[in-house]
Design an enzyme around this catalytic site. Sequence first.
Site: not given
Length: 580
Positions: A202, A262
């Site tokens: 957002d 990751e």
Amino acid sequence: MPDKTQWWRGSVIYQIYPRSFMDARGDGIGDLPGITSKLDYVAELGVDAIWISPFFPSPMKDFGYDVTDYRGVDPMFGSFQDFQALLERAHELGLKVIIDLVLSHTSDQHHWFLQSRSSRENQKSDWYVWADPKPDGTAPNNWLSFFSGSAWTFDSRRRQYYLHNFLSCQPDLNFHNPAVRRAQLENARFWLDLGVDGFRLDTSNFYFHSLALQDNPALGSGELKTPSVPASNPYSMQRHQFDISQPENLGFLSELRALMDEYPGTVTVGEISDDKPLERMVEYTIGNDRLHMAYTFDLFDARFEASQLRDIIEHFQYYAGDAWPCWALSNHDVMRVVSRWASHEHLEHQGPLVARVAMVMLCSLYGSICLYQGEELGLPEADVPYERLVDPYGLALWPEYKGRDGCRTPMPWSDGERGGFSTREPWLPVDVHHRRLCVDRQQDDAESPLNVTREFLRWRKTQSAMVDGTLILGDFDDDLLGWLRVSRDQAILAVFNLTDATRSTSLPTGAGQIVYRHGFTAQLREGWLTLPPFQAAFIHVDRDSIDPQALIEQEPDPERKGFLSRLLGSLIGHDDQEPR
């Protein structure tokens, strides 16, 4: 072998607004079990992922975009176990799950803010944006809230103002503080460890503000206002130079991307609201150390005109480089596209036609796609009477702007009184026009917007040019929009008639037969294409007939010649990237 971690390139993402999708518990508000119960329907659409708007604990002053706990589920939507069940079922169906992270601000009920506002000397005292009043007691500067009025609210305990780019109950976090950035990255890691496939971010360009707190300049004559902001909102009268989109934002996006890396195969989709959104989209997605993709509000503001849509696409391409866009025509913040683009006087007749051509046009663009729940049904904006309005944005600017409730009404599953959404009166009313466009009614109509969407997305997945091929804008008259999608082994010409009159055009050398017809009635004879009103055509083009080098050499404008060279470079061996 294709790289499965790149699944998001050319993907179609289906946005679910949980309050309004399906109520499984019978309280009038949609919930996570309701979403799970309808995932088979979503998977049958042919989309690749779902994006779920916020379901975190919240006072719901901005309906979930005011978060009090980043690691929980609001009881209104169910339990944490309900989300885990949703995630598991979605993955069983081959759907990726993207959740909505609201990192830039919290609720004023979040424990971080409660501590921060308690004094000027506590561990969280500088976790939010605090500033002293001017000598006369007024706000530190002229920055405005997106929801109108000052972006500053005075707090009597600290005798300072705090910044809120949205509602006063949504204080902005201070991203200049490394501890804030670390905390938000750890909140993201929590959900990645749980198995989510990514985040819709957002207001991804709102994380940082200028430390000098300079006044924003007035919008100059001829300068474009922020897309999707109504003229009745004073926010549209400023150039947002110092309150948002600061250079430091890129550093945090790199930190976030390092975290995402990751977890191979996860993705970020940034929301960008800015005075120059397409340039910002490019800046935020270019390279491999920022957002994976982003979307802007440009198409939300666009008129249903070939020339303007072409300008938006060309503008993006000019700046793009290797940036990756995510295009959308509707979401939970803007009027539904059918009501923006179809004639109000002829909405009942034109609505389904506009819905179908808008859908296939959107899904033919270069990049990834976001579809908003109900867009596949061709839903127009719902009519919500004033006494049922709940959106604070609409209540603040009514009647010139009616807010966002009209695009947030319940999903119509059947034509019953409550649209099959709930067993009791929903939180927003079900529009009578939506009941006539419900899923049950459209299921058995082969030409319905729902079934055209299903068929087109099924076909699109099998066409390499449509998923990740280069997009070359076509040269048609002002009433027709079209482009060539070209991959290394395929070329498809897409042409769209966005008017209420029949249009014809000649086709380029190498054009063959129409290769997709479901829902559309274009005719191709002796090199001439005829498109009835609101129609689309997809035509096979001989890949060997396309000479990218000739296209570049024929361009007289040196600046545009360079642009074309960058755009078509992968097709003529100038680089090792996939075709654009």
